[in-house]
Enzyme design. Structure first.
Site, PDB file in Angstrom:
ATOM      1  N   TYR A   1      -1.232   0.344  11.144  1.00  0.00           N
ATOM      2  CA  TYR A   1      -1.708  -0.586   9.533  1.00  0.00           C
ATOM      3  C   TYR A   1      -0.717   0.011   8.300  1.00  0.00           C
ATOM      4  CZ  TYR A   1      -3.684  -0.946   4.695  1.00  0.00           C
ATOM      5  OH  TYR A   1      -4.303  -1.468   3.078  1.00  0.00           O
TER       6      TYR A   1
ATOM      7  N   GLU B   1      -0.071   3.372   1.528  1.00  0.00           N
ATOM      8  CA  GLU B   1      -0.025   3.767   3.101  1.00  0.00           C
ATOM      9  C   GLU B   1       1.421   3.541   3.867  1.00  0.00           C
ATOM     10  OE1 GLU B   1      -1.530   4.980   6.030  1.00  0.00           O
ATOM     11  OE2 GLU B   1      -2.655   6.027   4.575  1.00  0.00           O
TER      12      GLU B   1
ATOM     13  N   SER C   1       0.722  -1.286  -0.249  1.00  0.00           N
ATOM     14  CA  SER C   1       0.151   0.093  -0.428  1.00  0.00           C
ATOM     15  C   SER C   1       1.438   1.435  -0.003  1.00  0.00           C
ATOM     16  CB  SER C   1      -0.716  -0.390   1.534  1.00  0.00           C
ATOM     17  OG  SER C   1      -1.606   0.946   1.591  1.00  0.00           O
TER      18      SER C   1
HETATM   19  P1  NAP Z   1     -11.262  -4.626   2.424  1.00  0.00           P
HETATM   20  O1  NAP Z   1     -12.301  -4.580   1.500  1.00  0.00           O
HETATM   21  O2  NAP Z   1     -11.201  -4.243   3.463  1.00  0.00           O
HETATM   22  O3  NAP Z   1     -11.334  -6.829   1.805  1.00  0.00           O
HETATM   23  C1  NAP Z   1     -10.495  -6.722   3.465  1.00  0.00           C
HETATM   24  C2  NAP Z   1     -10.583  -8.367   3.318  1.00  0.00           C
HETATM   25  O4  NAP Z   1     -10.058  -8.883   4.228  1.00  0.00           O
HETATM   26  C3  NAP Z   1     -12.094  -9.220   3.075  1.00  0.00           C
HETATM   27  O5  NAP Z   1     -12.681  -9.372   2.649  1.00  0.00           O
HETATM   28  C4  NAP Z   1     -11.446  -9.913   4.868  1.00  0.00           C
HETATM   29  O6  NAP Z   1     -12.861 -10.400   4.730  1.00  0.00           O
HETATM   30  C5  NAP Z   1     -10.432 -10.853   4.883  1.00  0.00           C
HETATM   31  N1  NAP Z   1      -9.621 -10.463   6.129  1.00  0.00           N
HETATM   32  C6  NAP Z   1      -9.531  -9.533   7.596  1.00  0.00           C
HETATM   33  N2  NAP Z   1      -9.355 -10.199   8.080  1.00  0.00           N
HETATM   34  C7  NAP Z   1      -8.790 -11.766   7.769  1.00  0.00           C
HETATM   35  C8  NAP Z   1      -8.150 -12.558   8.250  1.00  0.00           C
HETATM   36  N3  NAP Z   1      -8.420 -13.063   9.458  1.00  0.00           N
HETATM   37  N4  NAP Z   1      -8.329 -13.801   7.521  1.00  0.00           N
HETATM   38  C9  NAP Z   1      -8.779 -13.555   6.149  1.00  0.00           C
HETATM   39  N5  NAP Z   1      -8.996 -12.642   5.474  1.00  0.00           N
HETATM   40  C10 NAP Z   1      -9.394 -12.135   6.486  1.00  0.00           C
HETATM   41  O7  NAP Z   1      -9.766  -4.531   1.155  1.00  0.00           O
HETATM   42  P2  NAP Z   1      -9.589  -4.012  -0.156  1.00  0.00           P
HETATM   43  O8  NAP Z   1     -10.183  -2.350  -0.106  1.00  0.00           O
HETATM   44  O9  NAP Z   1     -10.324  -4.757  -1.058  1.00  0.00           O
HETATM   45  O10 NAP Z   1      -8.076  -4.188  -0.540  1.00  0.00           O
HETATM   46  C11 NAP Z   1      -7.739  -5.339  -0.862  1.00  0.00           C
HETATM   47  C12 NAP Z   1      -6.228  -5.041   0.051  1.00  0.00           C
HETATM   48  O11 NAP Z   1      -5.393  -4.265  -0.586  1.00  0.00           O
HETATM   49  C13 NAP Z   1      -5.995  -5.411   1.065  1.00  0.00           C
HETATM   50  O12 NAP Z   1      -4.463  -5.788   1.837  1.00  0.00           O
HETATM   51  C14 NAP Z   1      -5.674  -3.967   1.370  1.00  0.00           C
HETATM   52  O13 NAP Z   1      -4.621  -3.765   2.622  1.00  0.00           O
HETATM   53  C15 NAP Z   1      -4.582  -3.576   0.700  1.00  0.00           C
HETATM   54  N6  NAP Z   1      -4.787  -2.301  -0.013  1.00  0.00           N
HETATM   55  C16 NAP Z   1      -5.698  -1.639  -1.119  1.00  0.00           C
HETATM   56  C17 NAP Z   1      -5.906  -0.033  -1.221  1.00  0.00           C
HETATM   57  C18 NAP Z   1      -7.529   0.264  -1.541  1.00  0.00           C
HETATM   58  O14 NAP Z   1      -7.286   1.415  -1.753  1.00  0.00           O
HETATM   59  N7  NAP Z   1      -8.616  -0.488  -1.605  1.00  0.00           N
HETATM   60  C19 NAP Z   1      -4.945   0.024  -1.581  1.00  0.00           C
HETATM   61  C20 NAP Z   1      -3.524  -0.230  -1.083  1.00  0.00           C
HETATM   62  C21 NAP Z   1      -3.435  -2.116  -0.534  1.00  0.00           C
HETATM   63  P3  NAP Z   1     -14.153 -10.291   5.960  1.00  0.00           P
HETATM   64  O15 NAP Z   1     -15.430 -10.449   4.977  1.00  0.00           O
HETATM   65  O16 NAP Z   1     -14.249 -11.648   6.617  1.00  0.00           O
HETATM   66  O17 NAP Z   1     -14.002  -8.732   7.070  1.00  0.00           O
HETATM   67  O1  F7E Z   2      -8.578   7.647   4.052  1.00  0.00           O
HETATM   68  C1  F7E Z   2      -9.225  11.640   5.933  1.00  0.00           C
HETATM   69  C2  F7E Z   2      -8.873  10.572   6.241  1.00  0.00           C
HETATM   70  O2  F7E Z   2     -10.015   6.053   5.185  1.00  0.00           O
HETATM   71  C3  F7E Z   2      -8.437   8.717   3.341  1.00  0.00           C
HETATM   72  C4  F7E Z   2      -7.469   2.215   2.780  1.00  0.00           C
HETATM   73  O3  F7E Z   2      -8.000   1.230   1.399  1.00  0.00           O
HETATM   74  O4  F7E Z   2      -5.783   3.553   0.968  1.00  0.00           O
HETATM   75  C5  F7E Z   2      -6.929   3.231   2.264  1.00  0.00           C
HETATM   76  O5  F7E Z   2      -6.497   3.907   3.128  1.00  0.00           O
HETATM   77  C6  F7E Z   2      -8.550   9.998   3.737  1.00  0.00           C
HETATM   78  C7  F7E Z   2      -7.707  10.283   4.963  1.00  0.00           C
HETATM   79  O6  F7E Z   2      -8.108   5.728   3.683  1.00  0.00           O
HETATM   80  C8  F7E Z   2     -12.918  10.922   6.857  1.00  0.00           C
HETATM   81  O7  F7E Z   2      -8.362  11.538   7.644  1.00  0.00           O
HETATM   82  C9  F7E Z   2     -11.527  12.669   6.262  1.00  0.00           C
HETATM   83  O8  F7E Z   2      -6.917  11.119   4.939  1.00  0.00           O
HETATM   84  O9  F7E Z   2     -10.962   6.560   2.932  1.00  0.00           O
HETATM   85  P1  F7E Z   2      -9.981   6.612   3.708  1.00  0.00           P
HETATM   86  P2  F7E Z   2      -6.761   5.631   3.566  1.00  0.00           P
HETATM   87  O10 F7E Z   2      -6.400   6.043   4.766  1.00  0.00           O
HETATM   88  O11 F7E Z   2      -5.632   6.263   2.569  1.00  0.00           O
HETATM   89  C10 F7E Z   2      -4.716   3.094   1.255  1.00  0.00           C
HETATM   90  C11 F7E Z   2      -3.528   3.175   0.324  1.00  0.00           C
HETATM   91  C12 F7E Z   2      -5.351   1.573   1.748  1.00  0.00           C
HETATM   92  O12 F7E Z   2      -4.283   0.857   1.906  1.00  0.00           O
HETATM   93  C13 F7E Z   2      -5.363   1.172   3.252  1.00  0.00           C
HETATM   94  O13 F7E Z   2      -5.248   0.056   3.068  1.00  0.00           O
HETATM   95  O14 F7E Z   2      -9.359  10.466   4.345  1.00  0.00           O
HETATM   96  N1  F7E Z   2     -11.345  12.010   6.163  1.00  0.00           N
HETATM   97  N2  F7E Z   2     -13.026  12.433   6.671  1.00  0.00           N
HETATM   98  C14 F7E Z   2     -11.644  10.397   6.851  1.00  0.00           C
HETATM   99  N3  F7E Z   2     -11.375   8.999   6.347  1.00  0.00           N
HETATM  100  C15 F7E Z   2     -12.197   8.208   6.546  1.00  0.00           C
HETATM  101  N4  F7E Z   2     -12.458   7.064   6.218  1.00  0.00           N
HETATM  102  N5  F7E Z   2     -14.016   8.618   7.703  1.00  0.00           N
HETATM  103  C16 F7E Z   2     -13.768  10.159   7.721  1.00  0.00           C
HETATM  104  O15 F7E Z   2     -15.091  10.767   7.789  1.00  0.00           O
END
Ligand code: NAP
Ligand code: F7E
Length: 328
Positions: A148, A126, A124
């Site tokens: 995270y 992050e 990520s």
């Molecule tokens: P998500 O919607 O939060 O999905 C997370 C998945 O992980 C869910 O299917 C959840 O299953 C499963 N999980 C959690 N704990 C587990 C465990 N102990 N054993 C097995 N499965 C478990 O995440 P996403 O947005 O699809 O992202 C996919 C991956 O890419 C994640 O690793 C995330 O950190 C990474 N990532 C995401 C982004 C983004 O912007 N979306 C960017 C960079 C990296 P349950 O249904 O059981 O909760």
């Molecule tokens: O927040 C601000 C918050 O929770 C984005 C995950 O998929 O992308 C995701 O992480 C920004 C942050 O995503 C609210 O403080 C303001 O600055 O949508 P987010 P994230 O933290 O960028 C990365 C790449 C991952 O890997 C992660 O798994 O928005 N913000 N107000 C808020 N965020 C939330 N959630 N809720 C608020 O009310």
């Protein structure tokens, strides 16, 4: 013989898009589901009916070994994680266990069962956190700002370490934020588009948010899963940044989303310190030049198109369900 893939995190946003993409490429696809009677399993089965669901948990290594032995995958995509940054501050140890150590449990299971399996780790942006340079690329140093982000840095390094130590085909995709109508309601983009639809339909009047100044490089999840697959088709394993190269603030997202339905965000948004984080990431923007050159990957959905897609989807879903449904 068709190729076979195992996806962990199948019930998450990316899991369903990746399953659809691999099924369309002719793969046999298995998805790891945790828990007893997981309610999200039915949703992903509706989206991808040919998908095979198997039980397992990143906490439980023998379940991972058992799944690898029964499904015989050629490729494993590790998408499972505690992925909500705000939650990781409240459950730092659990986040380390699943998002961090879970990667080692899976890599070790692969090493024991069949080390020729190709492995994708969902890393990520992050990890860059308090950024050392802009834009961020594969060589930018990490400075994570949340439990995270710290756990993802561990997951990244252990993936590289298993590649270097055991010659495994293990790659780390450093993906910047990617969103869609399937995004969880806890993330800011979907929280906004769901609220815009509710306010437009007269179901609610207010949206409470935290830091509006944060800037993110937001792309479309459907584009990003293509990059995951391409990484595992390369002659040599390597790590890639996947991003659009544009950054926008939460405020800009609000402006576009509310104006799409003829509303002003200033009339509805309330700043609420409960949604501020102990430490936040101010600004991210990725340089995906390597993915473009070596994978031939490029995003197809622009920022305004992404916002419009998400608002339209939430309006459609809430209108047809009388305001009851949360997910399309
Ligand atoms: P998500 O919607 O939060 O999905 C997370 C998945 O992980 C869910 O299917 C959840 O299953 C499963 N999980 C959690 N704990 C587990 C465990 N102990 N054993 C097995 N499965 C478990 O995440 P996403 O947005 O699809 O992202 C996919 C991956 O890419 C994640 O690793 C995330 O950190 C990474 N990532 C995401 C982004 C983004 O912007 N979306 C960017 C960079 C990296 P349950 O249904 O059981 O909760
Ligand atoms: O927040 C601000 C918050 O929770 C984005 C995950 O998929 O992308 C995701 O992480 C920004 C942050 O995503 C609210 O403080 C303001 O600055 O949508 P987010 P994230 O933290 O960028 C990365 C790449 C991952 O890997 C992660 O798994 O928005 N913000 N107000 C808020 N965020 C939330 N959630 N809720 C608020 O009310």
């Amino acid at each position: 013989m068709s190729r076979s893939a195992l996806i962990t995190g199948i019930t998450g946003q990316d899991g369903s898009y990746l399953a659809e993409h691999l099924l369309a490429q002719g793969y046999e696809v298995h998805g790891l589901v945790r828990g007893q009677n997981n309610p999200r399993a039915a949703t992903v089965s509706r989206i991808a009916p040919e998908l095979h669901l198997v039980e397992g948990d990143l906490h439980d290594q023998s379940s991972l070994i058992g799944v690898l032995e029964t499904t015989h995958p050629d490729e494993v995509y590790n998408l499972a994680a505690i992925s909500f940054v705000a939650l990781s501050f409240k459950q730092a140890i659990n986040t380390g266990q699943i998002t961090g150590l879970g990667v080692t449990r899976l890599l070790d299971a692969i090493r024991l069962v069949n080390p020729t399996i190709r492995f994708y780790q969902a890393s990520s942006s992050e990890m860059f956190g308090k950024v050392r340079e802009t834009p961020q690329n594969e060589l930018t140093p990490f400075h994570p700002r949340s439990p995270y982000g710290v756990a993802k840095v561990y997951g990244h390094h252990i993936t590289v370490n298993y590649r270097e130590s055991y010659g495994m085909f293990a790659v780390s995709g450093i993906l910047f934020n990617h969103e869609s109508p399937r995004r969880g309601l806890e993330f800011v983009t979907r929280k906004i588009t769901d609220a815009v639809a509710r306010i437009k339909l007269g179901l609610e009047s207010e949206l409470r948010l935290g830091n509006l100044d944060a800037q993110r490089d937001w792309g479309f999840a459907g584009d990003y899963v293509r990059a995951m697959h391409l990484m595992l088709q390369q002659p040599e394993p390597d790590d890639y940044v996947v991003a659009t190269g544009e950054t926008h603030s939460v405020r800009e997202f609000l402006e576009l989303a509310f104006s799409q339905v003829g509303l002003h965000w200033q009339d509805h948004v309330v700043c609420d310190e409960r949604f501020l984080r102990p430490a936040d990431v101010d600004m991210l923007v990725g340089d995906a030049g390597k993915a473009r050159r070596e994978l031939g990957w490029a995003p197809t959905v622009s920022f305004p198109e992404l916002v419009a897609m998400m608002v339209e989807s939430d309006l459609r879903t809430l209108s047809s369900s009388g305001g009851l449904a949360a997910a399309p």
